[in-house]
Design an enzyme around this catalytic site. Sequence first.
Site, mmCIF file in Angstrom:
data_model
loop_
_atom_site.group_PDB
_atom_site.id
_atom_site.type_symbol
_atom_site.label_atom_id
_atom_site.label_comp_id
_atom_site.label_asym_id
_atom_site.label_seq_id
_atom_site.Cartn_x
_atom_site.Cartn_y
_atom_site.Cartn_z
ATOM 1 N N CYS A 169 0.833 -1.266 -0.097
ATOM 2 C CA CYS A 169 0.055 0.180 -0.026
ATOM 3 C C CYS A 169 0.868 1.209 -0.019
ATOM 4 C CB CYS A 169 -0.960 -0.005 1.241
ATOM 5 S SG CYS A 169 -1.689 1.512 1.564
ATOM 6 N N CYS A 173 0.316 3.946 2.771
ATOM 7 C CA CYS A 173 0.506 3.197 4.057
ATOM 8 C C CYS A 173 2.175 3.560 4.169
ATOM 9 C CB CYS A 173 0.257 1.753 3.969
ATOM 10 S SG CYS A 173 -1.335 1.354 3.868
#
Length: 126
Positions: A52, A55
């Site tokens: 991600c 993230c």
Amino acid sequence: MGSFFSTPAASRSDEGESAVIAIHSADRFNEQFQASKDSNKLMVIDFSASWCGPCRFIEPAFKALAAKFTDAVFVKIDVDELSEVSRKWRVEAMPTFVLVKGGQEVSRVVGAKKDELERKIHMFST
């Protein structure tokens, strides 16, 4: 050999990694959750994934928040590694930050929204 091993530890703490607890098992999460519940400390759970981009983008800010708000407990969970914990907390997007106090969810931030996350941590950690 001692100096060889002390250097990585020092660089980890300089980056603030030691303030974030990486959880790798459901049992360990349950232990951490119970400890937070018993102490009535705010627990900030970072549900993320290695693949991600957002993230990875917010990770340094999350570590900085963990170093700043030392009265709260910061944990990181990889949704692929602990999918059962992620499902229990109804995580559908990454990153998702769940704020828990006294064993109950008090707030949630979905997305890499550092300012909103910091505001909510401040609100619930006092």
